[in-house]
Design a protein around this motif. Structure first.
Motif, PDB file in Angstrom:
ATOM      1  N   GLU A  68      -4.772  -7.196 -10.640  1.00  0.00           N
ATOM      2  CA  GLU A  68      -5.026  -5.818 -11.052  1.00  0.00           C
ATOM      3  C   GLU A  68      -6.515  -5.527 -11.036  1.00  0.00           C
ATOM      4  OE1 GLU A  68      -2.469  -4.051 -14.126  1.00  0.00           O
ATOM      5  OE2 GLU A  68      -1.811  -6.114 -14.482  1.00  0.00           O
ATOM      6  N   PRO A  69      -6.903  -4.277 -10.915  1.00  0.00           N
ATOM      7  CA  PRO A  69      -6.151  -3.044 -11.082  1.00  0.00           C
ATOM      8  C   PRO A  69      -5.620  -2.460  -9.777  1.00  0.00           C
ATOM      9  CG  PRO A  69      -8.477  -2.520 -11.051  1.00  0.00           C
ATOM     10  CD  PRO A  69      -8.346  -4.015 -10.883  1.00  0.00           C
ATOM     11  N   GLY A  70      -5.807  -3.106  -8.668  1.00  0.00           N
ATOM     12  CA  GLY A  70      -5.433  -2.518  -7.388  1.00  0.00           C
ATOM     13  C   GLY A  70      -6.665  -1.891  -6.751  1.00  0.00           C
ATOM     14  N   THR A  71      -6.577  -1.609  -5.482  1.00  0.00           N
ATOM     15  CA  THR A  71      -7.707  -1.046  -4.739  1.00  0.00           C
ATOM     16  C   THR A  71      -7.354   0.364  -4.296  1.00  0.00           C
ATOM     17  OG1 THR A  71      -8.370  -3.246  -4.000  1.00  0.00           O
ATOM     18  CG2 THR A  71      -9.190  -1.390  -2.724  1.00  0.00           C
ATOM     19  N   THR A  72      -8.242   1.302  -4.595  1.00  0.00           N
ATOM     20  CA  THR A  72      -7.957   2.699  -4.301  1.00  0.00           C
ATOM     21  C   THR A  72      -9.064   3.345  -3.472  1.00  0.00           C
ATOM     22  OG1 THR A  72      -9.038   3.468  -6.327  1.00  0.00           O
ATOM     23  CG2 THR A  72      -6.675   2.985  -6.458  1.00  0.00           C
ATOM     24  N   LEU A  88       3.324   0.779  -7.900  1.00  0.00           N
ATOM     25  CA  LEU A  88       3.499  -0.475  -7.149  1.00  0.00           C
ATOM     26  C   LEU A  88       3.239  -1.686  -8.037  1.00  0.00           C
ATOM     27  CD1 LEU A  88       1.824   0.486  -3.758  1.00  0.00           C
ATOM     28  CD2 LEU A  88       4.271   0.074  -4.168  1.00  0.00           C
ATOM     29  N   ILE A  89       2.203  -1.618  -8.849  1.00  0.00           N
ATOM     30  CA  ILE A  89       1.881  -2.732  -9.751  1.00  0.00           C
ATOM     31  C   ILE A  89       3.031  -2.977 -10.723  1.00  0.00           C
ATOM     32  CG2 ILE A  89       0.382  -3.412 -11.683  1.00  0.00           C
ATOM     33  CD1 ILE A  89      -1.959  -2.120 -10.069  1.00  0.00           C
ATOM     34  N   GLY A 127       0.824  -1.201   0.000  1.00  0.00           N
ATOM     35  CA  GLY A 127       0.000   0.000   0.000  1.00  0.00           C
ATOM     36  C   GLY A 127       0.852   1.242   0.000  1.00  0.00           C
ATOM     37  N   GLY A 128       0.535   2.144  -0.900  1.00  0.00           N
ATOM     38  CA  GLY A 128       1.274   3.388  -0.948  1.00  0.00           C
ATOM     39  C   GLY A 128       0.384   4.527  -1.393  1.00  0.00           C
ATOM     40  N   SER A 129       0.377   5.546  -0.611  1.00  0.00           N
ATOM     41  CA  SER A 129      -0.374   6.730  -1.003  1.00  0.00           C
ATOM     42  C   SER A 129       0.397   7.483  -2.079  1.00  0.00           C
ATOM     43  CB  SER A 129      -0.629   7.614   0.218  1.00  0.00           C
ATOM     44  OG  SER A 129       0.592   7.945   0.849  1.00  0.00           O
ATOM     45  N   THR A 130      -0.298   8.392  -2.730  1.00  0.00           N
ATOM     46  CA  THR A 130       0.322   9.236  -3.746  1.00  0.00           C
ATOM     47  C   THR A 130       0.592  10.593  -3.129  1.00  0.00           C
ATOM     48  OG1 THR A 130      -0.866   8.084  -5.501  1.00  0.00           O
ATOM     49  CG2 THR A 130       0.029  10.257  -6.036  1.00  0.00           C
ATOM     50  N   LYS A 143       9.381 -14.388  -7.728  1.00  0.00           N
ATOM     51  CA  LYS A 143       8.663 -14.958  -8.858  1.00  0.00           C
ATOM     52  C   LYS A 143       7.535 -15.864  -8.370  1.00  0.00           C
ATOM     53  CE  LYS A 143      12.421 -14.703 -12.179  1.00  0.00           C
ATOM     54  NZ  LYS A 143      13.132 -13.681 -11.453  1.00  0.00           N
ATOM     55  N   GLU A 144       6.397 -15.677  -9.006  1.00  0.00           N
ATOM     56  CA  GLU A 144       5.197 -16.474  -8.756  1.00  0.00           C
ATOM     57  C   GLU A 144       4.492 -16.168  -7.440  1.00  0.00           C
ATOM     58  OE1 GLU A 144       3.875 -18.303 -11.296  1.00  0.00           O
ATOM     59  OE2 GLU A 144       5.551 -17.400 -12.342  1.00  0.00           O
ATOM     60  N   LYS A 145       4.997 -15.232  -6.654  1.00  0.00           N
ATOM     61  CA  LYS A 145       4.254 -14.825  -5.458  1.00  0.00           C
ATOM     62  C   LYS A 145       3.106 -13.916  -5.897  1.00  0.00           C
ATOM     63  CE  LYS A 145       8.110 -15.071  -2.234  1.00  0.00           C
ATOM     64  NZ  LYS A 145       7.718 -15.883  -1.108  1.00  0.00           N
ATOM     65  N   VAL A 146       2.038 -13.925  -5.130  1.00  0.00           N
ATOM     66  CA  VAL A 146       0.896 -13.065  -5.426  1.00  0.00           C
ATOM     67  C   VAL A 146       1.223 -11.645  -4.985  1.00  0.00           C
ATOM     68  CG1 VAL A 146      -1.535 -12.617  -4.873  1.00  0.00           C
ATOM     69  CG2 VAL A 146      -0.724 -14.979  -5.174  1.00  0.00           C
ATOM     70  N   GLY A 147       0.885 -10.682  -5.817  1.00  0.00           N
ATOM     71  CA  GLY A 147       1.085  -9.277  -5.500  1.00  0.00           C
ATOM     72  C   GLY A 147      -0.206  -8.492  -5.663  1.00  0.00           C
ATOM     73  N   VAL A 148      -0.452  -7.603  -4.717  1.00  0.00           N
ATOM     74  CA  VAL A 148      -1.645  -6.757  -4.755  1.00  0.00           C
ATOM     75  C   VAL A 148      -1.229  -5.355  -4.307  1.00  0.00           C
ATOM     76  CG1 VAL A 148      -3.995  -6.428  -3.877  1.00  0.00           C
ATOM     77  CG2 VAL A 148      -3.090  -8.752  -4.127  1.00  0.00           C
ATOM     78  N   ALA A 149      -1.803  -4.325  -4.933  1.00  0.00           N
ATOM     79  CA  ALA A 149      -1.490  -2.937  -4.570  1.00  0.00           C
ATOM     80  C   ALA A 149      -2.762  -2.218  -4.133  1.00  0.00           C
ATOM     81  CB  ALA A 149      -0.861  -2.206  -5.752  1.00  0.00           C
ATOM     82  N   PHE A 150      -2.579  -1.277  -3.211  1.00  0.00           N
ATOM     83  CA  PHE A 150      -3.700  -0.466  -2.748  1.00  0.00           C
ATOM     84  C   PHE A 150      -3.171   0.881  -2.280  1.00  0.00           C
ATOM     85  CE2 PHE A 150      -2.050  -2.394   1.042  1.00  0.00           C
ATOM     86  CZ  PHE A 150      -2.223  -1.455   2.041  1.00  0.00           C
TER      87      PHE A 150
END
Length: 144
Positions: A114-118, A101-102, A56-59, A81-88
């Motif tokens: 994707e697309p990430g959670t905002t 982040l994505i 998670g990272g703010s802008t 590699k192959e780990k799950v990634g999610v951004a918010f």
């Protein structure tokens, strides 16, 4: 036991609120270890042994918040590699943090959802619920 590492950088506490909701949702799935950490307190091992990494990272000023830079620098040294990634993250106007982040997680070879959670500005009740359900979904997916 599957592990989810939720790492966040939050300037005003908004992205932190989202991170806490994701963690709370993930903790409803029995048998999943959940690690929730501020970017400033994160160690490489926090991410290295995780099955899913939720960043998670703010802008801030049209860029990803700077506190995430050291985390991403250390992640680049790991085999993800192959780990799950999610951004918010939360943002006010432009929202570059989540796409940044994505892109970085993809460059590490991660399987990015994707697309990430905002959330725009302060997360609403609906945003918090969406984050809670995201945590549940990620945790349930690791159990299958």
């Amino acid at each position: 036991m599957p592990k989810i590492a939720i790492i966040y950088g939050s300037g005003l506490g908004r992205t932190k609120k989202m991170a806490e909701a994701i963690a709370n949702g993930a903790m409803t799935i029995e048998g999943v270890e959940v690690l929730l950490k501020d970017a400033y307190d994160t160690l490489p091992n926090d991410v290295a042994d995780a099955d899913a990494v939720v960043l998670g990272g703010s802008t801030y000023n049209y860029k990803l918040i700077k506190s995430m830079d050291p985390v991403l620098k250390e992640m680049a040294k790991l085999d993800l590699k192959e780990k799950v990634g999610v951004a918010f993250g939360s943002y006010g106007w432009s929202g570059e943090g989540i796409p940044t982040l994505i892109a970085r997680m993809k460059s590490f070879g991660m399987k990015v959802i994707e697309p990430g959670t905002t959330a725009i500005q302060v997360p609403t009740k609906e945003d918090v619920e969406k984050c809670f359900m995201l945590g549940r979904t990620i945790a349930a997916g690791l159990m299958n």
